[in-house]
Design an enzyme around this catalytic site. Structure first.
Site, mmCIF file in Angstrom:
data_model
loop_
_atom_site.group_PDB
_atom_site.id
_atom_site.type_symbol
_atom_site.label_atom_id
_atom_site.label_comp_id
_atom_site.label_asym_id
_atom_site.label_seq_id
_atom_site.Cartn_x
_atom_site.Cartn_y
_atom_site.Cartn_z
ATOM 1 N N LYS A 124 0.816 -1.164 0.150
ATOM 2 C CA LYS A 124 -0.034 0.121 0.065
ATOM 3 C C LYS A 124 0.874 1.208 0.058
ATOM 4 O O LYS A 124 0.449 2.405 -0.279
ATOM 5 C CB LYS A 124 -0.783 0.073 1.215
ATOM 6 C CG LYS A 124 -2.049 -1.018 0.722
ATOM 7 C CD LYS A 124 -3.293 -0.583 1.771
ATOM 8 C CE LYS A 124 -4.501 -1.501 1.544
ATOM 9 N NZ LYS A 124 -4.334 -3.024 1.920
ATOM 10 N N GLU A 129 -9.592 7.247 3.310
ATOM 11 C CA GLU A 129 -10.697 5.985 3.784
ATOM 12 C C GLU A 129 -9.583 4.949 4.616
ATOM 13 O O GLU A 129 -8.690 4.653 3.917
ATOM 14 C CB GLU A 129 -11.604 5.760 3.158
ATOM 15 C CG GLU A 129 -11.019 4.494 2.287
ATOM 16 C CD GLU A 129 -10.081 5.071 1.035
ATOM 17 O OE1 GLU A 129 -10.020 6.213 0.816
ATOM 18 O OE2 GLU A 129 -9.476 4.125 0.405
ATOM 19 N N SER A 189 1.484 -9.696 -1.265
ATOM 20 C CA SER A 189 1.232 -8.482 -0.811
ATOM 21 C C SER A 189 1.650 -7.759 0.401
ATOM 22 O O SER A 189 1.952 -6.533 0.656
ATOM 23 C CB SER A 189 -0.119 -8.136 -1.105
ATOM 24 O OG SER A 189 -1.053 -9.148 -0.278
#
Ligand SMILES: *Cc1c(COP(=O)(O)O)cnc(C)c1O
Length: 418
Positions: free
Chosen positions: A109, A131, A400
Protein backbone atom coordinates in the site's frame (compact mmCIF):
# COMPACT_ATOMS: atom_id res chain seq x y z
CA UNK A 1 -25.35 12.01 -3.89
CA UNK A 2 -25.74 9.10 -6.22
CA UNK A 3 -23.85 6.28 -4.56
CA UNK A 4 -24.98 3.27 -6.52
CA UNK A 5 -27.38 2.13 -9.18
CA UNK A 6 -28.14 -1.04 -11.03
CA UNK A 7 -27.16 -1.55 -14.63
CA UNK A 8 -27.53 -4.40 -17.01
CA UNK A 9 -24.49 -6.56 -17.61
CA UNK A 10 -22.31 -5.37 -20.49
CA UNK A 11 -22.03 -7.72 -23.41
CA UNK A 12 -18.92 -9.78 -22.76
CA UNK A 13 -18.43 -10.87 -26.34
CA UNK A 14 -18.20 -7.25 -27.54
CA UNK A 15 -14.95 -6.71 -25.63
CA UNK A 16 -11.48 -7.91 -26.39
CA UNK A 17 -8.47 -7.06 -24.28
CA UNK A 18 -6.38 -4.09 -25.40
CA UNK A 19 -3.35 -3.12 -23.41
CA UNK A 20 -2.15 0.33 -24.27
CA UNK A 21 -5.27 2.38 -24.61
CA UNK A 22 -6.94 1.87 -21.28
CA UNK A 23 -8.48 3.69 -19.66
CA UNK A 24 -9.78 5.86 -22.53
CA UNK A 25 -10.32 9.61 -22.13
CA UNK A 26 -13.63 8.98 -20.33
CA UNK A 27 -11.88 6.76 -17.84
CA UNK A 28 -13.42 3.61 -19.29
CA UNK A 29 -11.87 0.17 -19.33
CA UNK A 30 -14.07 -1.34 -22.02
CA UNK A 31 -17.54 -0.66 -20.62
CA UNK A 32 -16.33 -0.40 -17.00
CA UNK A 33 -14.98 2.49 -14.94
CA UNK A 34 -15.93 6.09 -15.69
CA UNK A 35 -16.99 8.90 -13.37
CA UNK A 36 -20.41 8.36 -11.81
CA UNK A 37 -20.30 11.36 -9.51
CA UNK A 38 -22.33 14.49 -8.80
CA UNK A 39 -21.51 17.65 -10.76
CA UNK A 40 -19.65 19.14 -7.78
CA UNK A 41 -17.04 16.41 -8.02
CA UNK A 42 -16.53 16.58 -11.79
CA UNK A 43 -14.32 19.67 -11.70
CA UNK A 44 -12.29 18.30 -8.77
CA UNK A 45 -11.63 15.07 -10.64
CA UNK A 46 -10.70 16.99 -13.79
CA UNK A 47 -8.19 19.05 -11.79
CA UNK A 48 -6.73 15.85 -10.33
CA UNK A 49 -6.45 14.25 -13.76
CA UNK A 50 -4.70 17.27 -15.22
CA UNK A 51 -2.23 17.45 -12.32
CA UNK A 52 -1.54 13.73 -12.56
CA UNK A 53 -0.87 13.89 -16.30
CA UNK A 54 1.52 16.79 -15.73
CA UNK A 55 3.36 14.90 -12.98
CA UNK A 56 3.94 11.97 -15.33
CA UNK A 57 5.92 14.21 -17.64
CA UNK A 58 7.68 16.07 -14.83
CA UNK A 59 11.23 14.75 -14.56
CA UNK A 60 11.76 16.24 -11.07
CA UNK A 61 8.60 14.55 -9.80
CA UNK A 62 9.54 11.17 -11.28
CA UNK A 63 13.06 11.41 -9.88
CA UNK A 64 11.83 12.16 -6.36
CA UNK A 65 9.31 9.30 -6.57
CA UNK A 66 12.02 6.92 -7.69
CA UNK A 67 14.43 8.03 -4.96
CA UNK A 68 11.85 7.77 -2.17
CA UNK A 69 10.72 4.35 -3.41
CA UNK A 70 14.33 3.29 -3.14
CA UNK A 71 15.61 4.82 0.07
CA UNK A 72 12.37 5.09 2.11
CA UNK A 73 10.24 2.17 0.88
CA UNK A 74 13.21 -0.11 0.24
CA UNK A 75 12.61 -0.90 -3.44
CA UNK A 76 13.21 -2.89 -5.45
CA UNK A 77 11.71 -5.65 -3.34
CA UNK A 78 13.19 -9.06 -4.09
CA UNK A 79 11.74 -11.72 -6.36
CA UNK A 80 12.47 -14.69 -4.16
CA UNK A 81 12.49 -18.39 -5.16
CA UNK A 82 10.81 -20.65 -2.60
CA UNK A 83 11.90 -24.26 -3.33
CA UNK A 84 10.32 -25.93 -0.31
CA UNK A 85 6.97 -24.26 -0.89
CA UNK A 86 7.21 -25.11 -4.62
CA UNK A 87 7.60 -28.76 -3.62
CA UNK A 88 4.35 -28.54 -1.65
CA UNK A 89 2.54 -27.13 -4.67
CA UNK A 90 3.82 -29.66 -7.18
CA UNK A 91 7.18 -31.33 -7.73
CA UNK A 92 8.68 -29.89 -10.87
CA UNK A 93 7.23 -26.40 -10.58
CA UNK A 94 9.12 -23.29 -9.52
CA UNK A 95 7.39 -20.67 -7.37
CA UNK A 96 8.75 -17.17 -6.88
CA UNK A 97 7.37 -14.62 -4.42
CA UNK A 98 7.33 -10.90 -5.16
CA UNK A 99 8.22 -9.70 -1.68
CA UNK A 100 5.98 -6.68 -1.06
CA UNK A 101 6.00 -7.81 2.57
CA UNK A 102 9.51 -6.37 2.70
CA UNK A 103 8.40 -2.88 1.70
CA UNK A 104 8.37 -0.27 4.49
CA UNK A 105 5.24 -0.72 6.67
CA UNK A 106 5.02 -4.33 5.52
CA UNK A 107 2.78 -4.22 2.45
CA UNK A 108 2.34 -2.84 -1.04
CA UNK A 109 0.00 0.00 0.00
CA UNK A 110 2.91 2.35 0.62
CA UNK A 111 3.74 2.45 -3.14
CA UNK A 112 0.45 4.16 -3.91
CA UNK A 113 0.32 6.27 -0.74
CA UNK A 114 3.76 7.72 -1.46
CA UNK A 115 2.95 8.48 -5.10
CA UNK A 116 -0.32 10.23 -4.31
CA UNK A 117 1.17 12.18 -1.38
CA UNK A 118 3.91 13.52 -3.66
CA UNK A 119 1.20 14.44 -6.17
CA UNK A 120 -0.76 16.26 -3.44
CA UNK A 121 2.29 18.27 -2.47
CA UNK A 122 2.92 19.13 -6.11
CA UNK A 123 -0.68 20.40 -6.34
CA UNK A 124 -0.13 22.60 -3.26
CA UNK A 125 -2.60 20.64 -1.10
CA UNK A 126 -1.39 20.37 2.47
CA UNK A 127 -4.36 18.52 3.96
CA UNK A 128 -4.68 14.81 3.15
CA UNK A 129 -7.79 12.75 3.78
CA UNK A 130 -8.18 9.01 3.28
CA UNK A 131 -10.55 6.15 4.04
CA UNK A 132 -9.47 2.96 5.70
CA UNK A 133 -11.08 -0.39 6.44
CA UNK A 134 -8.73 -2.63 8.36
CA UNK A 135 -6.42 0.33 8.90
CA UNK A 136 -3.63 -0.70 6.53
CA UNK A 137 -4.23 2.10 4.04
CA UNK A 138 -4.72 4.53 6.93
CA UNK A 139 -1.34 3.56 8.34
CA UNK A 140 0.37 3.85 4.93
CA UNK A 141 -1.20 7.29 4.41
CA UNK A 142 -0.28 8.50 7.92
CA UNK A 143 3.26 7.26 7.28
CA UNK A 144 3.83 9.23 4.08
CA UNK A 145 2.15 12.31 5.57
CA UNK A 146 4.66 12.19 8.43
CA UNK A 147 7.45 11.81 5.87
CA UNK A 148 6.32 14.84 3.88
CA UNK A 149 4.96 16.98 6.72
CA UNK A 150 1.33 16.93 5.54
CA UNK A 151 -1.80 17.15 7.72
CA UNK A 152 -3.56 13.77 7.77
CA UNK A 153 -7.18 12.86 8.53
CA UNK A 154 -8.33 9.25 8.29
CA UNK A 155 -11.98 8.23 8.04
CA UNK A 156 -12.68 4.83 9.54
CA UNK A 157 -15.94 3.03 10.31
CA UNK A 158 -16.64 2.91 14.03
CA UNK A 159 -16.90 -0.86 13.92
CA UNK A 160 -13.49 -1.05 12.26
CA UNK A 161 -11.91 1.28 14.84
CA UNK A 162 -13.01 -1.21 17.49
CA UNK A 163 -11.85 -4.27 15.55
CA UNK A 164 -8.52 -2.69 14.59
CA UNK A 165 -7.61 -0.62 17.64
CA UNK A 166 -3.90 -1.29 17.19
CA UNK A 167 -3.92 0.35 13.75
CA UNK A 168 -5.87 3.32 15.15
CA UNK A 169 -3.10 3.76 17.70
CA UNK A 170 -0.44 3.45 14.99
CA UNK A 171 -2.07 6.18 12.91
CA UNK A 172 -2.26 8.49 15.93
CA UNK A 173 1.37 7.79 16.79
CA UNK A 174 2.23 8.82 13.22
CA UNK A 175 0.47 12.12 13.80
CA UNK A 176 -2.84 11.47 12.02
CA UNK A 177 -6.32 12.32 13.23
CA UNK A 178 -8.70 9.34 13.06
CA UNK A 179 -12.38 10.20 12.55
CA UNK A 180 -14.76 7.44 13.54
CA UNK A 181 -17.74 7.10 11.14
CA UNK A 182 -21.01 6.11 12.77
CA UNK A 183 -23.32 6.04 9.73
CA UNK A 184 -24.54 2.95 7.84
CA UNK A 185 -22.83 -0.32 8.64
CA UNK A 186 -19.96 1.67 10.27
CA UNK A 187 -17.39 0.03 7.99
CA UNK A 188 -15.25 0.84 4.95
CA UNK A 189 -17.97 1.85 2.47
CA UNK A 190 -19.36 4.35 4.99
CA UNK A 191 -15.86 5.72 5.63
CA UNK A 192 -15.49 6.31 1.86
CA UNK A 193 -18.83 8.18 1.71
CA UNK A 194 -17.71 10.39 4.61
CA UNK A 195 -14.31 11.10 3.04
CA UNK A 196 -16.00 12.12 -0.23
CA UNK A 197 -18.24 14.52 1.74
CA UNK A 198 -15.19 16.11 3.37
CA UNK A 199 -13.47 16.42 -0.03
CA UNK A 200 -16.36 18.24 -1.66
CA UNK A 201 -16.47 20.69 1.27
CA UNK A 202 -12.72 21.37 1.54
CA UNK A 203 -11.52 20.91 -2.01
CA UNK A 204 -9.31 24.04 -2.08
CA UNK A 205 -6.93 22.69 0.55
CA UNK A 206 -7.56 18.97 0.48
CA UNK A 207 -6.32 15.95 -1.45
CA UNK A 208 -8.23 12.67 -1.25
CA UNK A 209 -5.65 9.88 -1.13
CA UNK A 210 -7.65 6.85 -2.31
CA UNK A 211 -6.40 3.44 -1.26
CA UNK A 212 -7.20 0.98 -4.01
CA UNK A 213 -7.61 0.71 -7.79
CA UNK A 214 -11.33 1.59 -7.64
CA UNK A 215 -13.34 4.84 -7.32
CA UNK A 216 -14.06 7.34 -10.10
CA UNK A 217 -11.60 8.11 -12.91
CA UNK A 218 -8.72 8.97 -12.65
CA UNK A 219 -8.16 6.97 -9.41
CA UNK A 220 -8.13 3.46 -10.93
CA UNK A 221 -5.52 4.67 -13.39
CA UNK A 222 -3.43 6.55 -10.82
CA UNK A 223 -3.38 3.66 -8.36
CA UNK A 224 -2.57 1.15 -11.12
CA UNK A 225 0.32 3.27 -12.31
CA UNK A 226 1.83 3.72 -8.84
CA UNK A 227 1.42 0.02 -8.03
CA UNK A 228 2.79 -1.08 -11.42
CA UNK A 229 6.26 -0.72 -9.93
CA UNK A 230 5.60 -4.23 -8.56
CA UNK A 231 5.09 -5.85 -11.96
CA UNK A 232 7.69 -3.74 -13.72
CA UNK A 233 10.34 -4.90 -11.26
CA UNK A 234 9.10 -8.50 -11.34
CA UNK A 235 9.23 -8.58 -15.14
CA UNK A 236 12.88 -7.51 -15.15
CA UNK A 237 13.75 -9.81 -12.26
CA UNK A 238 12.20 -12.96 -13.71
CA UNK A 239 13.92 -12.39 -17.04
CA UNK A 240 17.23 -11.91 -15.25
CA UNK A 241 16.79 -14.86 -12.89
CA UNK A 242 15.08 -17.37 -15.20
CA UNK A 243 15.62 -15.99 -18.68
CA UNK A 244 11.93 -16.26 -19.51
CA UNK A 245 8.47 -15.04 -18.57
CA UNK A 246 6.39 -16.90 -15.97
CA UNK A 247 3.53 -19.21 -16.99
CA UNK A 248 1.28 -18.14 -14.17
CA UNK A 249 0.90 -15.11 -11.88
CA UNK A 250 -1.38 -15.11 -8.83
CA UNK A 251 -2.43 -12.23 -6.59
CA UNK A 252 -5.16 -11.71 -4.02
CA UNK A 253 -7.90 -9.22 -4.90
CA UNK A 254 -9.67 -6.88 -2.48
CA UNK A 255 -10.16 -3.58 -4.30
CA UNK A 256 -7.53 -4.90 -6.69
CA UNK A 257 -4.46 -2.66 -6.30
CA UNK A 258 -1.74 -5.23 -5.61
CA UNK A 259 -3.17 -7.52 -8.29
CA UNK A 260 -3.35 -4.85 -11.00
CA UNK A 261 0.12 -3.69 -9.93
CA UNK A 262 1.61 -7.05 -10.84
CA UNK A 263 -0.80 -7.99 -13.69
CA UNK A 264 -0.62 -4.84 -15.76
CA UNK A 265 3.08 -4.88 -16.74
CA UNK A 266 2.69 -8.55 -17.81
CA UNK A 267 -0.76 -8.34 -19.43
CA UNK A 268 0.56 -7.64 -22.93
CA UNK A 269 2.48 -10.95 -22.93
CA UNK A 270 -0.23 -13.28 -24.30
CA UNK A 271 0.66 -16.65 -22.81
CA UNK A 272 0.98 -15.65 -19.18
CA UNK A 273 -2.01 -16.84 -17.17
CA UNK A 274 -3.23 -14.23 -14.66
CA UNK A 275 -5.33 -15.38 -11.70
CA UNK A 276 -6.89 -13.05 -9.14
CA UNK A 277 -7.93 -14.73 -5.90
CA UNK A 278 -10.86 -13.24 -3.99
CA UNK A 279 -11.92 -13.86 -0.41
CA UNK A 280 -14.38 -16.75 -0.15
CA UNK A 281 -15.07 -16.11 3.56
CA UNK A 282 -16.96 -18.91 5.25
CA UNK A 283 -19.06 -19.84 2.21
CA UNK A 284 -20.21 -18.37 -1.13
CA UNK A 285 -23.65 -17.28 0.05
CA UNK A 286 -24.78 -13.62 0.34
CA UNK A 287 -23.13 -11.84 3.25
CA UNK A 288 -20.57 -14.55 3.93
CA UNK A 289 -17.75 -13.72 1.52
CA UNK A 290 -16.12 -10.89 -0.48
CA UNK A 291 -15.82 -12.57 -3.92
CA UNK A 292 -17.04 -9.66 -6.01
CA UNK A 293 -15.93 -10.81 -9.47
CA UNK A 294 -16.85 -14.45 -8.83
CA UNK A 295 -20.30 -13.89 -7.35
CA UNK A 296 -21.27 -10.25 -8.06
CA UNK A 297 -22.92 -8.30 -10.90
CA UNK A 298 -22.04 -4.99 -12.54
CA UNK A 299 -23.30 -1.82 -10.88
CA UNK A 300 -22.10 1.57 -9.69
CA UNK A 301 -20.44 2.06 -6.31
CA UNK A 302 -18.21 4.93 -5.17
CA UNK A 303 -18.23 6.58 -8.57
CA UNK A 304 -17.23 3.67 -10.78
CA UNK A 305 -19.03 1.04 -12.86
CA UNK A 306 -17.67 -2.36 -11.93
CA UNK A 307 -18.65 -5.69 -10.45
CA UNK A 308 -20.43 -5.37 -7.11
CA UNK A 309 -21.91 -7.51 -4.38
CA UNK A 310 -25.53 -6.40 -4.37
CA UNK A 311 -28.99 -7.82 -3.82
CA UNK A 312 -31.87 -7.71 -6.35
CA UNK A 313 -32.75 -4.15 -5.26
CA UNK A 314 -29.19 -2.96 -5.83
CA UNK A 315 -28.48 -2.71 -2.10
CA UNK A 316 -24.85 -3.40 -1.24
CA UNK A 317 -24.36 -6.69 0.61
CA UNK A 318 -22.30 -7.12 3.75
CA UNK A 319 -18.97 -8.86 3.25
CA UNK A 320 -17.13 -11.40 5.33
CA UNK A 321 -13.54 -12.58 5.32
CA UNK A 322 -10.88 -13.74 7.78
CA UNK A 323 -8.66 -11.06 6.19
CA UNK A 324 -9.92 -7.56 6.88
CA UNK A 325 -8.01 -6.17 3.88
CA UNK A 326 -10.10 -8.09 1.32
CA UNK A 327 -13.40 -7.07 2.84
CA UNK A 328 -14.76 -4.69 0.16
CA UNK A 329 -18.05 -5.22 -1.75
CA UNK A 330 -16.67 -3.59 -4.94
CA UNK A 331 -13.59 -4.10 -7.09
CA UNK A 332 -11.51 -1.93 -9.43
CA UNK A 333 -13.01 -1.52 -12.93
CA UNK A 334 -9.88 -2.70 -14.73
CA UNK A 335 -10.36 -6.13 -13.14
CA UNK A 336 -13.94 -6.25 -14.42
CA UNK A 337 -12.52 -5.51 -17.85
CA UNK A 338 -9.81 -8.18 -17.52
CA UNK A 339 -12.52 -10.64 -16.50
CA UNK A 340 -14.93 -9.76 -19.33
CA UNK A 341 -12.20 -9.96 -21.95
CA UNK A 342 -10.89 -13.23 -20.52
CA UNK A 343 -7.37 -11.82 -20.13
CA UNK A 344 -7.42 -12.67 -16.42
CA UNK A 345 -9.53 -15.11 -14.46
CA UNK A 346 -10.87 -14.69 -10.97
CA UNK A 347 -11.44 -17.37 -8.39
CA UNK A 348 -12.39 -17.63 -4.77
CA UNK A 349 -10.46 -19.09 -1.81
CA UNK A 350 -12.20 -19.46 1.53
CA UNK A 351 -10.92 -18.69 5.04
CA UNK A 352 -9.70 -22.25 5.61
CA UNK A 353 -7.72 -22.26 2.35
CA UNK A 354 -6.08 -18.96 3.31
CA UNK A 355 -5.14 -20.27 6.75
CA UNK A 356 -3.60 -23.32 5.13
CA UNK A 357 -1.59 -21.13 2.76
CA UNK A 358 -0.34 -19.05 5.67
CA UNK A 359 0.75 -22.08 7.68
CA UNK A 360 2.37 -23.78 4.69
CA UNK A 361 4.54 -20.81 3.73
CA UNK A 362 5.48 -20.12 7.36
CA UNK A 363 6.73 -23.65 7.94
CA UNK A 364 8.28 -24.34 4.58
CA UNK A 365 10.08 -21.04 4.05
CA UNK A 366 10.19 -19.03 7.28
CA UNK A 367 7.99 -16.29 5.83
CA UNK A 368 4.72 -15.45 7.61
CA UNK A 369 2.47 -13.93 4.93
CA UNK A 370 -0.49 -11.58 5.41
CA UNK A 371 -3.85 -13.36 5.49
CA UNK A 372 -4.77 -11.47 2.30
CA UNK A 373 -1.78 -12.84 0.35
CA UNK A 374 -2.41 -16.26 1.89
CA UNK A 375 -5.55 -16.59 -0.25
CA UNK A 376 -3.34 -16.72 -3.35
CA UNK A 377 -0.90 -19.14 -1.69
CA UNK A 378 -3.69 -21.45 -0.51
CA UNK A 379 -5.36 -21.41 -3.92
CA UNK A 380 -2.07 -22.35 -5.58
CA UNK A 381 -1.69 -25.32 -3.20
CA UNK A 382 -5.19 -26.45 -4.26
CA UNK A 383 -4.34 -26.10 -7.94
CA UNK A 384 -1.36 -28.37 -7.31
CA UNK A 385 -3.54 -30.98 -5.61
CA UNK A 386 -5.96 -30.91 -8.51
CA UNK A 387 -3.15 -31.61 -10.97
CA UNK A 388 -3.50 -28.19 -12.60
CA UNK A 389 0.21 -27.31 -12.39
CA UNK A 390 2.14 -28.87 -15.31
CA UNK A 391 5.76 -29.91 -14.76
CA UNK A 392 8.20 -27.11 -15.43
CA UNK A 393 5.70 -24.37 -14.56
CA UNK A 394 7.20 -21.05 -13.58
CA UNK A 395 4.94 -19.19 -11.16
CA UNK A 396 4.95 -15.82 -9.41
CA UNK A 397 2.79 -15.10 -6.37
CA UNK A 398 2.49 -11.49 -5.30
CA UNK A 399 3.16 -11.57 -1.57
CA UNK A 400 1.25 -8.36 -0.88
CA UNK A 401 2.12 -8.11 2.80
CA UNK A 402 3.53 -9.67 5.96
CA UNK A 403 1.44 -11.50 8.53
CA UNK A 404 2.47 -9.88 11.81
CA UNK A 405 -0.74 -7.83 11.90
CA UNK A 406 -2.82 -11.02 11.65
CA UNK A 407 -1.35 -13.07 14.49
CA UNK A 408 -4.26 -12.62 16.93
CA UNK A 409 -6.78 -13.53 14.21
CA UNK A 410 -4.80 -16.59 13.17
CA UNK A 411 -4.33 -17.79 16.75
CA UNK A 412 -8.07 -17.49 17.34
CA UNK A 413 -8.92 -19.32 14.09
CA UNK A 414 -6.54 -22.14 15.07
CA UNK A 415 -8.03 -22.28 18.59
CA UNK A 416 -4.72 -21.33 20.15
CA UNK A 417 -4.93 -19.51 23.50
CA UNK A 418 -2.33 -16.71 23.74
C1 LIG B 1 -5.13 -3.94 1.64
C2 LIG B 1 -4.41 -5.18 1.36
C3 LIG B 1 -4.80 -6.04 0.30
C4 LIG B 1 -6.01 -5.81 -0.54
O1 LIG B 1 -6.03 -4.63 -1.25
P1 LIG B 1 -5.82 -4.59 -2.84
O2 LIG B 1 -6.14 -3.20 -3.19
O3 LIG B 1 -6.77 -5.59 -3.43
O4 LIG B 1 -4.42 -4.96 -3.07
C5 LIG B 1 -4.03 -7.16 0.05
N1 LIG B 1 -2.95 -7.47 0.81
C6 LIG B 1 -2.56 -6.69 1.83
C7 LIG B 1 -1.36 -7.08 2.63
C8 LIG B 1 -3.27 -5.52 2.14
O5 LIG B 1 -2.88 -4.76 3.16
Amino acid sequence: MQIQKQVTSPNASSQSYQHDFYPDERGRFGSFGGKFVPESLMTILAELEEAYEASRKDEAFQTELREQLHSYVGRPTTLHYVPRFSELVSPGCKVYLKREDLAHTGAHKINNALGQALLARRMGKKRIIAETGAGQHGVATATVCALLGLECIIYMGELDTQRQSLNVFRMKLLGAEVRSVTSGSRTLKDAINEAIRDWVTNVETTFYLFGTAAGPHPYPRIVRDFQSVIGTEAREQILQQEGRYPDLILACVGGGSNAIGIFYPFADVPDIQLIGVEAGGTELTPGNHASTLVAGRPGVLHGTLSYLLQNDDGQILETQSISAGLDYPGVGPEHSYLKETGRASYVSANDATALRGLQALSRSEGIIPALESSHALGYLLEMGEQGKIPDGSLIIVNLSGRGDKDMLTVAKALNVQL
